[in-house]
Write an enzyme that holds these catalytic residues in place. Structure first.
Site, short mmCIF file in Angstrom:
data_model
loop_
_atom_site.label_atom_id
_atom_site.label_comp_id
_atom_site.label_asym_id
_atom_site.label_seq_id
_atom_site.Cartn_x
_atom_site.Cartn_y
_atom_site.Cartn_z
N HIS A 1 0.93 -1.03 0.02
CA HIS A 1 -0.02 -0.10 0.02
C HIS A 1 0.88 1.31 0.07
CE1 HIS A 1 -4.06 -1.69 1.71
NE2 HIS A 1 -4.08 -1.72 0.63
N CYS B 1 -2.58 3.23 9.21
CA CYS B 1 -3.60 1.93 8.86
C CYS B 1 -4.68 2.05 9.89
CB CYS B 1 -2.97 0.77 8.90
SG CYS B 1 -1.95 0.25 7.54
#
Length: 268
Positions: free
Chosen positions: A165, A261
């Site tokens: 990511h 996150c």
């Protein structure tokens, strides 16, 4: 200067490493549930102590990664683009977050047609939306984000599976005078050239910074929340006038996650 932020978080009540969908996840390594709750609570309390507003969504059984709220929506100027997960294990998370936004006054939530994992791969700089692809988010999601959110999008290609990511390889330091910190080796050569052109004064992270999830950090323009092990990156940030604040994320790292996150930013 710091600016007050609004975050959406989800407690890790059901967190565990039950499957493997990135190189960091090993289901054979148990999670200490009491410790992960304390670590998450410390992160949440840190935001509150800094003056930020923290909203919470209820965790759901059977969704161990729902704690990673950043993956479930991108919000800019009150416009909400939901998520569509690549891994079937996480797919149901998207609808729970969609309902949260609907129930909290956001009635124009757009659910994507292309796979996008939200702020996992989308980073708002205050001027451009940096958009990652290569492992999770489809390239077509970048055009969809531009259309829905009405902001210019800059596509970046990730090449190292450990940094699956964008938010594991790059974070935005300041939106008023846009600047970033990033790990160049996580990107294709063309993407590195783009980043050098857009952010010539960026903070360049080391391999150690990246491996310790130092780039999965959260900045309010002055205070930067980052993992305890990322001391080299913290020293660079201090030299630039930022205030590093360390948090322990040892349990969250077992699932490939860190401070960012766990933190969706709601803008507008």
């Amino acid at each position: 200067m710091p600016t007050t932020r609004r975050y959406l978080m989800c407690a890790p009540r059901y967190f565990e490493v039950a499957y493997s969908i990135n190189p960091w996840m090993d289901p054979s390594k148990p999670v200490n549930h009491d410790l992960v709750m304390r670590q998450w609570q410390t992160l949440r309390d840190t935001y509150v102590e800094l003056g930020h507003k923290v909203e919470q969504i209820d965790p759901q059984p059977g969704l161990p990664d729902m704690v990673f709220s950043a993956n479930s929506a991108t919000v800019i100027d009150g416009r909400v683009l939901g998520a569509r997960f690549r891994a079937e294990q996480r797919a149901a998370e998207a609808d729970h977050y969609r309902r949260w936004f609907n129930e909290n006054g956001y009635h124009n939530v757009v659910m994507p047609t292309c796979i996008n994992e939200a702020e996992g791969d989308f980073a708002w700089t205050g001027r451009y939306l940096l958009a990652g692809t290569g492992f999770r988010t489809d390239p077509g999601a970048h055009a969809e984000a531009q259309e829905v959110l009405g902001v210019p999008v800059v596509s970046l290609h990730l090449t190292d599976p450990r940094y699956y990511h964008l938010d594991t390889a790059l974070f935005v330091l300041n939106e008023d005078e846009p600047n970033i910190a990033y790990y160049p080796e996580a990107f294709s050569e063309g993407s590195r050239r783009v980043l050098r052109r857009l952010f010539p004064d960026a903070v360049i992270a080391t391999a150690h910074d990246a491996e310790t999830f130092g780039l999965n950090a959260v900045s309010d323009g002055r205070n930067v929340i980052l993992p305890t092990e990322s001391t080299g990156l913290a020293a660079q940030l201090t030299d630039r006038g930022y205030e590093p604040i360390f948090v322990d994320i040892s349990e969250l790292k077992k699932s490939g996650g860190g401070p960012k996150c766990c933190t969706m930013e709601i803008r507008g």
